[in-house]
Design an enzyme around this catalytic site. Structure first.
Site, mmCIF file in Angstrom:
data_model
loop_
_atom_site.group_PDB
_atom_site.id
_atom_site.type_symbol
_atom_site.label_atom_id
_atom_site.label_comp_id
_atom_site.label_asym_id
_atom_site.label_seq_id
_atom_site.Cartn_x
_atom_site.Cartn_y
_atom_site.Cartn_z
ATOM 1 N N ASP A 10 0.763 -1.291 -0.180
ATOM 2 C CA ASP A 10 0.181 0.052 0.018
ATOM 3 C C ASP A 10 0.940 1.131 0.047
ATOM 4 O O ASP A 10 2.286 1.119 -0.252
ATOM 5 C CB ASP A 10 -0.731 0.109 1.107
ATOM 6 C CG ASP A 10 -0.292 0.095 2.525
ATOM 7 O OD1 ASP A 10 0.860 0.195 2.735
ATOM 8 O OD2 ASP A 10 -1.056 0.310 3.447
ATOM 9 N N CYS A 67 3.059 -3.042 4.178
ATOM 10 C CA CYS A 67 2.333 -2.000 4.489
ATOM 11 C C CYS A 67 2.821 -1.501 5.782
ATOM 12 O O CYS A 67 4.023 -1.781 6.061
ATOM 13 C CB CYS A 67 0.793 -2.429 4.784
ATOM 14 S SG CYS A 67 0.519 -3.416 6.417
ATOM 15 N N GLY A 68 2.387 -0.521 6.487
ATOM 16 C CA GLY A 68 2.880 0.128 7.335
ATOM 17 C C GLY A 68 3.211 -0.681 8.660
ATOM 18 O O GLY A 68 4.464 -0.730 9.171
ATOM 19 N N THR A 69 2.480 -1.487 9.138
ATOM 20 C CA THR A 69 2.697 -2.634 10.024
ATOM 21 C C THR A 69 3.226 -4.084 9.646
ATOM 22 O O THR A 69 3.604 -4.814 10.289
ATOM 23 C CB THR A 69 1.536 -2.580 11.232
ATOM 24 O OG1 THR A 69 0.514 -3.254 10.741
ATOM 25 C CG2 THR A 69 1.226 -1.549 12.048
ATOM 26 N N HIS A 100 11.096 -22.927 9.753
ATOM 27 C CA HIS A 100 10.262 -23.826 10.689
ATOM 28 C C HIS A 100 8.916 -23.627 10.246
ATOM 29 O O HIS A 100 8.015 -24.628 10.430
ATOM 30 C CB HIS A 100 10.089 -23.171 12.151
ATOM 31 C CG HIS A 100 11.339 -23.287 13.014
ATOM 32 N ND1 HIS A 100 11.365 -22.934 14.318
ATOM 33 C CD2 HIS A 100 12.740 -23.809 12.465
ATOM 34 C CE1 HIS A 100 12.668 -23.447 14.709
ATOM 35 N NE2 HIS A 100 13.366 -24.058 13.525
ATOM 36 N N ASN A 101 8.657 -22.606 9.378
ATOM 37 C CA ASN A 101 7.086 -22.473 8.877
ATOM 38 C C ASN A 101 6.956 -22.674 7.470
ATOM 39 O O ASN A 101 5.706 -22.500 6.862
ATOM 40 C CB ASN A 101 6.438 -21.166 9.173
ATOM 41 C CG ASN A 101 6.729 -20.888 10.728
ATOM 42 O OD1 ASN A 101 7.416 -20.001 11.114
ATOM 43 N ND2 ASN A 101 5.974 -21.671 11.715
ATOM 44 N N ARG A 111 6.945 0.894 7.887
ATOM 45 C CA ARG A 111 7.116 1.929 8.833
ATOM 46 C C ARG A 111 7.943 1.379 9.916
ATOM 47 O O ARG A 111 8.032 2.719 10.936
ATOM 48 C CB ARG A 111 5.783 2.393 9.567
ATOM 49 C CG ARG A 111 5.074 3.260 8.404
ATOM 50 C CD ARG A 111 3.541 3.784 8.875
ATOM 51 N NE ARG A 111 3.178 4.724 7.675
ATOM 52 C CZ ARG A 111 1.721 4.590 7.651
ATOM 53 N NH1 ARG A 111 0.772 4.248 8.375
ATOM 54 N NH2 ARG A 111 1.450 5.534 6.670
ATOM 55 N N ARG A 134 10.308 -32.474 11.574
ATOM 56 C CA ARG A 134 9.041 -32.115 12.688
ATOM 57 C C ARG A 134 8.286 -30.963 12.065
ATOM 58 O O ARG A 134 6.973 -30.745 12.274
ATOM 59 C CB ARG A 134 9.570 -32.218 14.078
ATOM 60 C CG ARG A 134 10.283 -30.811 14.328
ATOM 61 C CD ARG A 134 11.078 -30.957 15.831
ATOM 62 N NE ARG A 134 11.848 -29.696 16.134
ATOM 63 C CZ ARG A 134 12.814 -29.425 15.918
ATOM 64 N NH1 ARG A 134 13.563 -29.976 14.848
ATOM 65 N NH2 ARG A 134 13.348 -28.113 16.252
ATOM 66 N N HIS A 135 8.840 -30.102 11.567
ATOM 67 C CA HIS A 135 8.222 -28.758 11.034
ATOM 68 C C HIS A 135 7.084 -29.182 9.979
ATOM 69 O O HIS A 135 6.008 -28.455 9.896
ATOM 70 C CB HIS A 135 9.291 -27.770 10.589
ATOM 71 C CG HIS A 135 10.280 -27.485 11.975
ATOM 72 N ND1 HIS A 135 9.756 -27.007 12.873
ATOM 73 C CD2 HIS A 135 11.352 -27.402 11.959
ATOM 74 C CE1 HIS A 135 10.813 -26.999 13.912
ATOM 75 N NE2 HIS A 135 11.907 -26.962 13.024
ATOM 76 N N ARG A 138 3.969 -30.176 11.438
ATOM 77 C CA ARG A 138 3.178 -28.955 12.077
ATOM 78 C C ARG A 138 2.746 -27.916 11.149
ATOM 79 O O ARG A 138 1.603 -27.405 11.000
ATOM 80 C CB ARG A 138 4.070 -28.160 12.868
ATOM 81 C CG ARG A 138 4.579 -28.930 14.154
ATOM 82 C CD ARG A 138 5.756 -28.312 14.846
ATOM 83 N NE ARG A 138 6.285 -29.200 15.920
ATOM 84 C CZ ARG A 138 7.486 -29.124 16.471
ATOM 85 N NH1 ARG A 138 8.263 -28.244 16.089
ATOM 86 N NH2 ARG A 138 7.714 -29.964 17.538
#
Ligand code: RB5
Length: 142
Positions: A10, A67-69, A100-101, A111, A134-135, A138
């Site tokens: 954005d 984006c900002g956050t 891991h993910n 920002r 193991r990941h 999950r």
């Protein structure tokens, strides 16, 4: 081997998008740019959905959203099947969300991080493999 990355942001994320796209091109990666292309105020879902859609349907191997956050774009991308969008604010987090993910979309809080950190996180995100084991179990449970 990552050939194509989808990118979207954005108005708050726009400040780093060109630098990130340039870094990707330097690495020989094709960039699918879904905007925004200016600092004019816009709604982040309009740009995060197309990025997630491109990854979901195999038009890009990974995505980068800003984006900002970083939260609005991450929340939006994570509504898509098969998308694992990860909000990252340090190099270590960017490494761990890959290891891991098996994150496939990097969400950057423009920002709250410097351009140098944003670029470093992009490099780490792209260069870090999923550890599996193991990941894997999950991630499948997500
Ligand atoms: C825009 O002001 C801001 O709300 C947006 O960039 C983002 O931080 C939302 O999650």
């Amino acid at each position: 081997m990552i050939q194509t990355i989808a990118i979207g942001c954005d108005h708050a994320g726009f400040i780093y998008k060109d630098a990130i796209a340039a870094r990707l091109k330097e690495r020989g990666i094709q960039v699918l740019n879904f905007g925004a292309d200016s600092a004019e105020s816009v709604d982040y879902p309009d740009f995060a959905h197309p990025v997630a859609d491109a990854v979901e349907h195999g038009k890009a191997q990974m995505g980068i959203v800003l984006c900002g956050t970083g939260n609005g774009v991450a929340m939006t991308a994570n509504k898509h099947q098969g998308i694992r969008a990860a909000l990252c604010w340090t190099e270590e987090v960017a490494r761990l969300v890959r290891q891991h993910n098996d994150a496939n979309v990097l969400a950057i809080p423009a920002r709250f991080v410097s351009e140098a950190l944003a670029l470093a996180m992009v490099d780490i995100f792209l260069d870090t493999p999923f550890e599996g084991g193991r990941h894997e179990r999950r991630v499948r449970k997500i």
